[in-house]
Every structure is written in C-alpha cells, then in structure tokens.
Scaffold this motif. Structure first.
Motif, PDB file in Angstrom:
ATOM      1  N   GLY A 180     -11.386  -3.039   1.014  1.00 24.48           N
ATOM      2  CA  GLY A 180     -10.963  -3.508  -0.310  1.00 24.48           C
ATOM      3  C   GLY A 180      -9.610  -4.184  -0.312  1.00 24.48           C
ATOM      4  N   ALA A 181      -8.845  -4.060   0.771  1.00 27.51           N
ATOM      5  CA  ALA A 181      -7.502  -4.653   0.743  1.00 27.51           C
ATOM      6  C   ALA A 181      -7.129  -5.312   2.071  1.00 27.51           C
ATOM      7  CB  ALA A 181      -6.471  -3.582   0.363  1.00 27.51           C
ATOM      8  N   ILE A 183     -14.647  -5.436  -4.447  1.00 25.49           N
ATOM      9  CA  ILE A 183     -15.347  -4.478  -3.589  1.00 25.49           C
ATOM     10  C   ILE A 183     -14.906  -3.086  -3.967  1.00 25.49           C
ATOM     11  CG2 ILE A 183     -15.277  -3.537  -1.236  1.00 25.49           C
ATOM     12  CD1 ILE A 183     -15.469  -6.274  -0.164  1.00 25.49           C
ATOM     13  N   LYS A 184     -15.875  -2.213  -4.187  1.00 24.51           N
ATOM     14  CA  LYS A 184     -15.490  -0.822  -4.415  1.00 24.51           C
ATOM     15  C   LYS A 184     -16.261   0.045  -3.420  1.00 24.51           C
ATOM     16  CE  LYS A 184     -14.611   0.896  -8.707  1.00 24.51           C
ATOM     17  NZ  LYS A 184     -15.028   1.439 -10.011  1.00 24.51           N
ATOM     18  N   VAL A 185     -15.529   0.669  -2.504  1.00 21.84           N
ATOM     19  CA  VAL A 185     -16.196   1.531  -1.524  1.00 21.84           C
ATOM     20  C   VAL A 185     -16.378   2.904  -2.171  1.00 21.84           C
ATOM     21  CG1 VAL A 185     -16.069   2.516   0.791  1.00 21.84           C
ATOM     22  CG2 VAL A 185     -15.117   0.255   0.352  1.00 21.84           C
ATOM     23  N   ILE A 193       0.870  -1.188   0.000  1.00 22.71           N
ATOM     24  CA  ILE A 193       0.000   0.000   0.000  1.00 22.71           C
ATOM     25  C   ILE A 193       0.899   1.228   0.000  1.00 22.71           C
ATOM     26  CG2 ILE A 193      -1.686   1.340   1.325  1.00 22.71           C
ATOM     27  CD1 ILE A 193      -3.198  -1.079   1.861  1.00 22.71           C
ATOM     28  N   GLY A 237     -12.070   2.370   2.395  1.00 26.73           N
ATOM     29  CA  GLY A 237     -11.875   1.646   1.124  1.00 26.73           C
ATOM     30  C   GLY A 237     -10.644   0.761   1.186  1.00 26.73           C
ATOM     31  N   GLY A 266      -6.049  -3.818  -6.396  1.00 22.50           N
ATOM     32  CA  GLY A 266      -7.265  -3.261  -6.990  1.00 22.50           C
ATOM     33  C   GLY A 266      -7.227  -3.455  -8.508  1.00 22.50           C
ATOM     34  N   LYS A 320     -15.625   6.095  -6.228  1.00 26.90           N
ATOM     35  CA  LYS A 320     -14.627   5.442  -5.381  1.00 26.90           C
ATOM     36  C   LYS A 320     -14.067   6.376  -4.304  1.00 26.90           C
ATOM     37  CE  LYS A 320     -10.480   2.656  -5.815  1.00 26.90           C
ATOM     38  NZ  LYS A 320      -9.221   2.592  -6.507  1.00 26.90           N
ATOM     39  N   MET A 321     -14.026   5.844  -3.082  1.00 27.83           N
ATOM     40  CA  MET A 321     -13.365   6.572  -2.005  1.00 27.83           C
ATOM     41  C   MET A 321     -11.868   6.550  -2.298  1.00 27.83           C
ATOM     42  SD  MET A 321     -13.750   5.688   2.047  1.00 27.83           S
ATOM     43  CE  MET A 321     -15.442   6.227   2.206  1.00 27.83           C
ATOM     44  N   HIS A 363      -8.096   4.707   4.559  1.00 28.88           N
ATOM     45  CA  HIS A 363      -9.536   4.926   4.720  1.00 28.88           C
ATOM     46  C   HIS A 363     -10.290   3.601   4.642  1.00 28.88           C
ATOM     47  CE1 HIS A 363      -9.669   4.396   0.389  1.00 28.88           C
ATOM     48  NE2 HIS A 363      -8.785   5.380   0.243  1.00 28.88           N
TER      49      HIS A 363
HETATM   50  P1  AMP Z   1      -4.357   3.050  -2.718  1.00 30.11           P
HETATM   51  O1  AMP Z   1      -4.927   3.853  -1.599  1.00 30.11           O
HETATM   52  O2  AMP Z   1      -4.873   3.508  -4.036  1.00 30.11           O
HETATM   53  O3  AMP Z   1      -2.857   2.864  -2.633  1.00 30.11           O
HETATM   54  O4  AMP Z   1      -5.026   1.619  -2.543  1.00 30.11           O
HETATM   55  C1  AMP Z   1      -4.440   0.487  -1.976  1.00 30.11           C
HETATM   56  C2  AMP Z   1      -5.435  -0.661  -2.130  1.00 30.11           C
HETATM   57  O5  AMP Z   1      -6.607  -0.365  -1.351  1.00 30.11           O
HETATM   58  C3  AMP Z   1      -5.969  -0.842  -3.572  1.00 30.11           C
HETATM   59  O6  AMP Z   1      -5.166  -1.698  -4.319  1.00 30.11           O
HETATM   60  C4  AMP Z   1      -7.338  -1.417  -3.352  1.00 30.11           C
HETATM   61  O7  AMP Z   1      -7.248  -2.823  -3.195  1.00 30.11           O
HETATM   62  C5  AMP Z   1      -7.780  -0.820  -2.026  1.00 30.11           C
HETATM   63  N1  AMP Z   1      -8.704   0.333  -2.214  1.00 30.11           N
HETATM   64  C6  AMP Z   1      -8.374   1.660  -2.275  1.00 30.11           C
HETATM   65  N2  AMP Z   1      -9.485   2.422  -2.390  1.00 30.11           N
HETATM   66  C7  AMP Z   1     -10.541   1.574  -2.430  1.00 30.11           C
HETATM   67  C8  AMP Z   1     -11.964   1.749  -2.532  1.00 30.11           C
HETATM   68  N3  AMP Z   1     -12.552   2.930  -2.582  1.00 30.11           N
HETATM   69  N4  AMP Z   1     -12.737   0.633  -2.546  1.00 30.11           N
HETATM   70  C9  AMP Z   1     -12.189  -0.595  -2.449  1.00 30.11           C
HETATM   71  N5  AMP Z   1     -10.860  -0.829  -2.342  1.00 30.11           N
HETATM   72  C10 AMP Z   1     -10.046   0.236  -2.326  1.00 30.11           C
END
Ligand code: AMP
Length: 327
Positions: free
Chosen positions: A22-23, A182-184, A9, A18, A146, A192-193, A16
C-alpha cells in the motif's frame, strides 16, 4: 521541474505486507520520476505509542525495509524526522495559520481518543500541523498516503493557502497522490492489516512463520466443509491472492473455490507460496543491511544533510516573511 513527493511511515512497529503493497512499492516507482523525500516519522509515533523503548530500533528497521524494498539514496532522500529540528520550528510558525478549534473535530483525532482515551495529549492534537510542516518544509506537491490521512493533507493545503494569501506565493498547494487504492486485509478477517492489530504478515517473517500465520487465518466462515462451495469475494485470503498471486493462480482459486474443487487448505498453501516468493528477494537484500548497519547509518546521515538544507531554506524564508529573521 520535477514534482516533489513526500511521505513518511511511523515507526510504531515492524512493517507488514500492507505497508509494502500500500505504500513502499509506490515509493520505489515514484523515485524514478519525481524528486522524493521519504522519512521515518518518529515524532508522529510519539503521539500514540505507550512504550518508547523500541522506537529507535524500529526506526532503524524501517530504513532497512526502505532500502531492501529498492529505495535508493541516489534517487531519493531518506531521513529521520527527528533529525530535522527545523521542522518543529516551522510547525510552530505554521500553527498561527490554523484555527485551534478545528483540530479537535478532525476524525483522525476523534478516532484515536475514542480507542485510546489516555492518548488525549496536545501532541496528538498538533499532529496535523506537524504533518503540514513535514510537507511544506520541502514544498512538496504530491503526498502518497493512505485514505485515513487525506484529511491531514487538506489541513496542510489550508495552511499553505492561508500563508500564501498573507505573504504571497510561498508554498505549492499539496495534493494527495492519487493511486490505485489498495487495502491489504487482516488475517483475522478484518478489513485492514495493521501494525498493532496482530493480524499481519511482517516483511521479515520467515517462510515457516508465513505458512503458520496463513494456516490459521480466517476465510469465508460459511464454508465449513471441503465439499461446500465458497464465495471468494467475501474471503480475505482471496483478496490477498489478488494482490500477490499470478493472474492464473487467482483465476484457478476463484473457480476452484466457487465449485468446491479447491479447499481452504490448498488455497492457503498457494497463498503462502505467493507471499514467500514476493518477500524472499526483499529479505535477501535486507540481510546485506542488517549485517552492515554502517551502510544504513550512512544513508541516514546523507539524507539528514539534504533534508536539513531544504528545510532550513524554507524555514528562513518563512521566518523572514513573518518578521522573525535575526539581527
Ligand atoms: P501505518 O502503518 O498506519 O503508519 O501506515 C503507513 C502507510 O502504509 C499508510 O499510509 C498506507 O499507505 C500503508 N498501509 C498501512 N496498512 C495498510 C494496509 N492494510 N493496506 C494497504 N496499505 C496500508
């Protein structure tokens, strides 16, 4: 042999809901069955961050989030990407197996430079190769990411195949971990959040902040009055209820919204309580790490040793096959 799982990450901000749903929630399950590597992708975040002053703090916070969510250093390896310089050398070597022109055509690259033209740095272009090195250093089989990142898994797969074709079986061919997608949604009515969208519930938000954020969140905009029936299926907050509330609550909201028996205010109160109930045990556990940062440092130290040993072994194998072992 256990499947090897790897995911990271980026510390581009606080995590958050999401990120959790989602992860991280999947990571916690996966550590029970697989050999897992979870890391804070601080190098990757350099490609898009404008300001590096919060980077170190954010990285530490993510490790606290990992631990509070239930990742355990006894069950998985937790580390900081920049603690393992072997990954950078591996990325350099693997870059010889990636056609240069393909990198600038990837939609992930195009999307970032369309949104942030000043971020057209070579690091961004190189991102998929670094990600391939993250994955291949640990010979990972499954990568929970994601949907937007799937294209990078394809790049890693292609690099692994090209290397294997040239030097014999070295890397397993990594696959995206197929999970229920899952998409929050965002609180602003968007799909998307996101960390930098100002539309999120942070994992560390207090109950009051959660209530305040939900109170002003966008609902079905065509529902103007309490007596108007709503359409839960076009309302972001109903989508959130489906992710965090009990089945009974979801059913009650669905019927209540459609028949105008439950107004948006009531629906929002119920959603806030579901989110608070979900996050309170997490926040309680997180306090233990926040008040004892040495515990977190110890986890990172132990993770660094394990991840380094693994990456070094792979790097030596690659060096040797490519005619680069030292004299
Ligand atoms: P990021 O914050 O973009 O680095 O996201 C890291 C991981 O969190 C992504 O690969 C997704 O698996 C998950 N993720 C981020 N935002 C969302 C969301 N709104 N809904 C679901 N999964 C999310």
């Amino acid at each position: 042999m256990k499947q090897i799982v790897l995911s990271g990450i980026r510390p581009t901000g606080k995590l958050h809901l999401g990120n959790y749903l989602g992860a991280i929630r999947d990571f916690v399950k996966l550590q029970e069955e697989c050999k897992c590597f979870f890391f804070v992708a601080d190098w990757h975040s350099l490609t898009t961050l404008d300001d590096f002053s919060e980077l170190r703090k954010n990285s530490f916070e993510i490790v606290m989030d990992f631990l509070a969510a239930g990742l355990s250093p006894g069950k998985c390896t937790i580390f900081l990407q920049s603690d393992i310089p072997e990954i950078a050398e591996l990325a350099l070597l693997l870059s010889m197996f990636q056609p240069a022109n393909e990198l600038s055509t990837l939609p992930t690259y195009q999307d970032v430079i369309a949104k942030k033209p000043n971020k057209n740095n070579a690091g961004l272009l190189y991102y998929p190769i670094l990600m391939a090195a993250d994955i291949l250093a640990h010979k990972a089989h499954l990568i929970p990411v994601g949907r937007d990142q799937e294209i990078h898994i394809r790049v890693a797969r292609d690099i692994a195949r090209r290397f294997n074709n040239r030097f014999g079986d070295t890397f397993p061919i990594p696959q995206t971990f197929e999970k229920e997608s899952i998409k929050v949604p965002g609180l602003d009515g968007t799909e998307k959040m996101g960390k930098s969208e100002d539309n999120d519930i942070l994992l560390t938000d207090s109950p009051d902040i959660i209530r305040q954020k939900i109170a002003i969140a966008v609902t079905d905009t065509s529902r103007k009055h309490l007596c108007d029936p709503g359409n839960p299926f076009i309302c972001n907050l109903f989508a959130m209820h489906e992710l965090v509330s009990s089945e009974n609550t979801v059913e009650e909201i669905k019927i209540g919204c459609k028949t105008a028996k439950i107004g948006c205010l009531e629906c929002k109160k119920m959603l806030s309580s579901s989110i608070i109930d979900l996050l309170m045990p997490f926040q309680e556990k997180r306090k233990k790490f926040a008040t004892n940062p040495n515990l977190v440092k110890e986890v990172l130290h132990y993770g660094r040793l394990k991840a380094k040993k693994n990456a070094k072994k792979t790097l030596n194998e690659v060096r040797e096959k490519m005619g680069l072992s030292s004299f």
